[in-house]
Design a protein around this motif. Structure first.
Motif, PDB file in Angstrom:
ATOM      1  N   GLN A 189      22.492  47.740 -17.122  1.00  0.00           N
ATOM      2  CA  GLN A 189      22.439  46.753 -16.050  1.00  0.00           C
ATOM      3  C   GLN A 189      21.082  46.041 -16.065  1.00  0.00           C
ATOM      4  O   GLN A 189      20.047  46.676 -16.336  1.00  0.00           O
ATOM      5  N   PRO A 190      21.111  44.731 -15.749  1.00  0.00           N
ATOM      6  CA  PRO A 190      19.808  44.048 -15.708  1.00  0.00           C
ATOM      7  C   PRO A 190      18.965  44.600 -14.571  1.00  0.00           C
ATOM      8  O   PRO A 190      19.493  45.036 -13.542  1.00  0.00           O
ATOM      9  N   PRO A 191      17.707  44.621 -14.725  1.00  0.00           N
ATOM     10  CA  PRO A 191      16.852  45.145 -13.646  1.00  0.00           C
ATOM     11  C   PRO A 191      16.969  44.257 -12.409  1.00  0.00           C
ATOM     12  O   PRO A 191      17.251  43.070 -12.508  1.00  0.00           O
ATOM     13  N   PRO A 192      16.815  44.830 -11.207  1.00  0.00           N
ATOM     14  CA  PRO A 192      16.897  44.005  -9.993  1.00  0.00           C
ATOM     15  C   PRO A 192      15.788  42.966  -9.987  1.00  0.00           C
ATOM     16  O   PRO A 192      14.728  43.159 -10.593  1.00  0.00           O
ATOM     17  N   PRO A 193      16.055  41.842  -9.318  1.00  0.00           N
ATOM     18  CA  PRO A 193      15.006  40.811  -9.287  1.00  0.00           C
ATOM     19  C   PRO A 193      13.781  41.325  -8.551  1.00  0.00           C
ATOM     20  O   PRO A 193      13.890  42.149  -7.636  1.00  0.00           O
ATOM     21  N   PRO A 194      12.658  40.861  -8.922  1.00  0.00           N
ATOM     22  CA  PRO A 194      11.439  41.331  -8.237  1.00  0.00           C
ATOM     23  C   PRO A 194      11.440  40.846  -6.792  1.00  0.00           C
ATOM     24  O   PRO A 194      12.027  39.821  -6.457  1.00  0.00           O
ATOM     25  N   PRO A 195      10.834  41.580  -5.889  1.00  0.00           N
ATOM     26  CA  PRO A 195      10.786  41.132  -4.492  1.00  0.00           C
ATOM     27  C   PRO A 195      10.011  39.831  -4.380  1.00  0.00           C
ATOM     28  O   PRO A 195       9.158  39.515  -5.216  1.00  0.00           O
ATOM     29  N   PRO A 196      10.353  39.041  -3.360  1.00  0.00           N
ATOM     30  CA  PRO A 196       9.621  37.776  -3.213  1.00  0.00           C
ATOM     31  C   PRO A 196       8.148  38.037  -2.950  1.00  0.00           C
ATOM     32  O   PRO A 196       7.790  39.065  -2.358  1.00  0.00           O
ATOM     33  N   PRO A 197       7.343  37.143  -3.392  1.00  0.00           N
ATOM     34  CA  PRO A 197       5.911  37.362  -3.163  1.00  0.00           C
ATOM     35  C   PRO A 197       5.599  37.302  -1.679  1.00  0.00           C
ATOM     36  O   PRO A 197       6.287  36.627  -0.904  1.00  0.00           O
ATOM     37  N   PRO A 198       4.620  38.039  -1.235  1.00  0.00           N
ATOM     38  CA  PRO A 198       4.270  37.991   0.192  1.00  0.00           C
ATOM     39  C   PRO A 198       3.795  36.603   0.573  1.00  0.00           C
ATOM     40  O   PRO A 198       3.269  35.854  -0.254  1.00  0.00           O
TER      41      PRO A 198
END
Length: 211
Positions: free
Chosen positions: A56-65
């Protein structure tokens, strides 16, 4: 003696010959050895296991603060929040107030976008304050709100949301006119209609004022 010996010799020869014939007969009558059977064919190998599912593709990175506020942005935002706690403002009116206080255009724009505010409710709050203090017709109040910077949609929402009796507003306006200068009945009705009251509201106001 010699004859007996010869006889015994022939008997032995016959016995030996007979045993030989029997051996040949037994050898001839015995079945041939069984032929060797070929080994059974090897079983087919089991099918290979199915390939594993693709990773599975890795989850998208969290949005930047969100970027931290500058000192100017923070102060403008806090000032905007304090203004709204004490009185009603339109979006553009609040921005103008912040500019008047000396905040930069960028900081004032940041502040009105950063605060949590319902501009329709601000319009309703402003409208209620107006009719509590002075007389307005429905259309006159809507014009006043748009003059303050509220959008037409916000102003229309406000005049529908407030608790107001337009007949009483016409009567209040008629009494205020008569306190400042004399009017005939017809001229006062015309003045109230000019302000935006309907004919029935203007007539009610003039009657309530005693003309």
């Amino acid at each position: 003696m010699a004859a007996g010996t010869i006889l015994l010799f022939f008997i032995l020869i016959g016995a030996i010959s007979s045993a030989g014939d029997d051996g040949k007969k037994n050898a001839a009558s015995s079945p041939p050895p069984a032929a060797e059977q070929p080994p059974p064919p090897a079983a087919d190998p089991p099918p290979p296991p199915p390939p594993p599912p693709p990773p599975q593709p890795p989850p998208p990175p969290p949005p930047p603060p969100p970027p931290s506020e500058t000192a100017g942005q923070e102060n403008a935002r806090r000032a905007a929040e304090q203004y709204l706690e004490s009185q009603a403002f339109s979006r553009s009116g609040l921005r103008k107030q912040l500019l008047y206080e000396g905040y930069s255009r960028a900081d004032a724009a940041y502040a009105v976008n950063a605060i949590d505010v319902d501009w329709k409710e601000q319009a309703a709050k402003s409208a209620q304050g107006y009719v509590d203090q002075q007389a307005f017709s429905r259309s006159g109040l809507r014009k006043q709100l748009t003059y303050e910077g509220f959008t037409p949609a916000e102003a229309a929402y406000a005049v529908n949301a407030i608790d107001v009796n337009w007949n009483q507003q016409a009567a209040k306006s008629a009494k205020g006119y008569l306190q400042s200068q004399p009017f005939s009945r017809s001229s006062l009705i015309q003045q109230l209609e000019y302000e935006g009251f309907t004919q029935s509201q203007a007539t009610y106001g003039v009657n309530a004022a005693g003309l």
